[in-house]
Design an enzyme around this catalytic site. Structure first.
Site, mmCIF file in Angstrom:
data_model
loop_
_atom_site.group_PDB
_atom_site.id
_atom_site.type_symbol
_atom_site.label_atom_id
_atom_site.label_comp_id
_atom_site.label_asym_id
_atom_site.label_seq_id
_atom_site.Cartn_x
_atom_site.Cartn_y
_atom_site.Cartn_z
ATOM 1 N N PHE A 121 0.871 -1.178 0.000
ATOM 2 C CA PHE A 121 0.000 0.000 0.000
ATOM 3 C C PHE A 121 0.904 1.222 0.000
ATOM 4 O O PHE A 121 1.533 1.545 1.014
ATOM 5 C CB PHE A 121 -0.878 -0.038 1.256
ATOM 6 C CG PHE A 121 -1.865 1.096 1.401
ATOM 7 C CD1 PHE A 121 -3.062 1.092 0.699
ATOM 8 C CD2 PHE A 121 -1.624 2.134 2.295
ATOM 9 C CE1 PHE A 121 -3.993 2.120 0.870
ATOM 10 C CE2 PHE A 121 -2.543 3.157 2.480
ATOM 11 C CZ PHE A 121 -3.732 3.145 1.761
ATOM 12 N N GLY A 122 1.008 1.894 -1.131
ATOM 13 C CA GLY A 122 1.960 2.988 -1.291
ATOM 14 C C GLY A 122 1.346 4.349 -1.068
ATOM 15 O O GLY A 122 0.923 5.004 -2.029
ATOM 16 N N LEU A 123 1.318 4.787 0.163
ATOM 17 C CA LEU A 123 0.723 6.084 0.489
ATOM 18 C C LEU A 123 1.737 7.044 1.120
ATOM 19 O O LEU A 123 1.898 8.178 0.670
ATOM 20 C CB LEU A 123 -0.460 5.896 1.442
ATOM 21 C CG LEU A 123 -1.187 7.177 1.886
ATOM 22 C CD1 LEU A 123 -1.807 7.892 0.690
ATOM 23 C CD2 LEU A 123 -2.259 6.855 2.923
ATOM 24 N N THR A 124 2.451 6.607 2.154
ATOM 25 C CA THR A 124 3.305 7.490 2.952
ATOM 26 C C THR A 124 4.442 8.107 2.143
ATOM 27 O O THR A 124 5.086 7.440 1.335
ATOM 28 C CB THR A 124 3.898 6.716 4.144
ATOM 29 O OG1 THR A 124 2.835 6.191 4.942
ATOM 30 C CG2 THR A 124 4.767 7.609 5.004
ATOM 31 N N ALA A 128 4.282 13.567 3.867
ATOM 32 C CA ALA A 128 2.869 13.186 3.968
ATOM 33 C C ALA A 128 2.760 11.871 4.722
ATOM 34 O O ALA A 128 2.763 10.795 4.130
ATOM 35 C CB ALA A 128 2.245 13.066 2.575
ATOM 36 N N SER A 130 0.794 11.342 8.542
ATOM 37 C CA SER A 130 -0.596 11.492 8.992
ATOM 38 C C SER A 130 -1.357 12.479 8.121
ATOM 39 O O SER A 130 -2.570 12.355 7.930
ATOM 40 C CB SER A 130 -0.615 11.964 10.453
ATOM 41 O OG SER A 130 -0.033 11.000 11.307
ATOM 42 N N GLY A 338 13.072 -9.991 33.714
ATOM 43 C CA GLY A 338 14.268 -9.342 34.225
ATOM 44 C C GLY A 338 15.326 -9.214 33.151
ATOM 45 O O GLY A 338 15.028 -8.963 31.984
ATOM 46 N N GLU A 362 -0.882 2.615 10.188
ATOM 47 C CA GLU A 362 -2.338 2.680 10.018
ATOM 48 C C GLU A 362 -2.951 3.717 10.955
ATOM 49 O O GLU A 362 -4.065 3.583 11.443
ATOM 50 C CB GLU A 362 -2.993 1.303 10.245
ATOM 51 C CG GLU A 362 -3.164 0.512 8.972
ATOM 52 C CD GLU A 362 -1.830 -0.039 8.480
ATOM 53 O OE1 GLU A 362 -1.004 0.773 7.990
ATOM 54 O OE2 GLU A 362 -1.618 -1.245 8.550
ATOM 55 N N THR A 364 -1.326 6.842 13.821
ATOM 56 C CA THR A 364 -0.746 6.879 15.163
ATOM 57 C C THR A 364 -1.853 6.892 16.218
ATOM 58 O O THR A 364 -3.024 7.150 15.924
ATOM 59 C CB THR A 364 0.101 8.144 15.338
ATOM 60 O OG1 THR A 364 -0.757 9.290 15.194
ATOM 61 C CG2 THR A 364 1.231 8.202 14.316
#
Length: 380
Positions: A121-124, A128, A130, A338, A362, A364
């Site tokens: 999914f190529g959006l960011t 750009a 959020s 620990g 998806e 923040t």
């Protein structure tokens, strides 16, 4: 009100869990260390029917949104890195085609995913994240083709994807109204993978740059209507939040199971950790966080199935709570282990790293709160 899974969903859950215990969990640490993408395991998942989940039956799919949430949880419980490759391929990257694609696109691309195609999914973009409307990748039309130019960053599955759904603007001055959605196949002239990121977690799956340099695609590769890409992107992100919440839940469950087993065996001051009140309170908080997250997730999945689309408020609530609960659960798991929990000899170290991204991608946690507030208050 019935909180029970159907018999079919219970059988599916058992099948997926058995598969993950046998085919994924034993190799998760190796994949994390080597960054090797498990192509052979993908083939086995296809054979088990896991890549057909929640797709329409007319294209060869099966199951429903609740079954997809079950699969997302179980796969991510075994390997969150493989989980993101799985969820992005079936969910986020395919929602634009599932919800807005042409019949030709659905008939061509859905069967490919059912047969194991990895999708991105190529959006960011650099400017750009959020702020989706600020994207700078441009497109122009030349006859029967679109020409794309720009660079995407942090794209899950970028190196492995056989095709990507992506977004570009005709003119930045148009704001969100200038954005359109497209599908681009691997090997298309002018389309390439750039930098592969060195990530904190989720190592089996890549996160990369995608470069469009006079990338020429047919007009038929437009998803939905021109100028409607902003809406296509937001609806895909809304829909994917339930599966990302389920991924966070799977990581939480894995960390919790490890912590419970460890505190029953580990002795300090002459007694098992499980008999110490400080540890008991941690376990109680972890169990409550997990159960609450599960209820929010399955309600959102049920509403998605019932209404035919993801409910923005409930999806955001599930994603917000499940991801931040996973942070708390994994933190406590490391604390219970620990110093051992800080070493790669124990899986809780990996769970802690893998979990962190669920509060970022998806949308923040801050964007989830913004979405919830707008839905509750009725303001834009």
């Amino acid at each position: 009100m019935d909180f029970e899974l159907t018999e079919g969903q219970k059988m599916f859950q058992t099948m997926v869990r058995d598969f993950c215990v046998k085919e994924i969990e034993p190799y998760a640490a190796e994949w994390d260390e080597s960054n090797k993408f498990p192509h052979e395991t993908i083939k086995k998942m296809v054979d088990a029917g896991l890549f057909a989940v929640h797709f329409p039956e007319k294209y060869g799919g099966s199951g429903d949104e609740i079954s997809f949430a079950i699969a997302a949880e179980e796969v991510s419980r075994a390997s969150a890195g493989l989980g993101v490759a799985y969820l992005a391929s079936l969910g986020l990257a395919m929602y634009p085609i599932l919800m807005h694609g042409s019949e030709q696109q659905k008939e061509h691309y859905i069967p490919r995913v059912i047969n194991g195609a990895i999708v991105a999914f190529g959006l960011t973009e650099a400017m750009a994240g959020s702020d989706v409307a600020a994207l700078e990748t441009r497109y122009t039309r030349e006859g029967d083709f679109y020409i794309l130019n720009g660079t995407k960053i942090f794209i899950s599955n970028g190196a492995e994807a056989q095709f990507v759904t992506t977004f570009a603007t005709k003119d930045k001055l148009l704001g969100y109204r200038g954005i359109s959605a497209f599908v681009v196949d691997q090997g298309t002239f002018g389309f390439s993978v750039g930098k592969i990121e060195r990530k904190m977690g989720l190592h089996p799956a890549s996160a990369t740059e995608l470069i469009f340099d006079n990338c020429k695609i047919p007009v038929a590769n437009l998803i939905g209507e021109e100028g409607r890409g902003f809406r296509v992107a937001l609806e895909a992100i809304d829909a994917s939040r339930v599966s990302i919440a389920a991924q966070a839940l799977g990581i939480s469950q894995a960390a919790f199971d490890a912590a419970v087993a460890y505190c029953k065996e580990r002795k300090q001051f002459g007694m098992e950790l499980a008999k110490m009140q400080a540890i008991q309170w941690m376990i109680a908080d972890m169990a409550t966080d997990i159960e609450t997250a599960r209820l929010l997730i399955y309600k959102a999945a049920w509403l998605t199935e019932k209404e035919g689309h993801a409910p923005p408020k409930e999806s955001a609530m599930a994603k917000l709570f499940a991801s931040e609960a996973s942070h708390r659960v994994c933190h406590k798991a490391v604390q219970i282990f620990g110093g051992y929990g800080y070493t790669k000899d124990f899986a809780v170290e990996r769970y802690y790293r893998d979990q962190r991204i669920t509060e970022l991608y998806e949308g923040t946690s801050e964007m989830q709160r913004w979405t919830i507030a707008r839905q509750v208050l009725g303001v834009k």
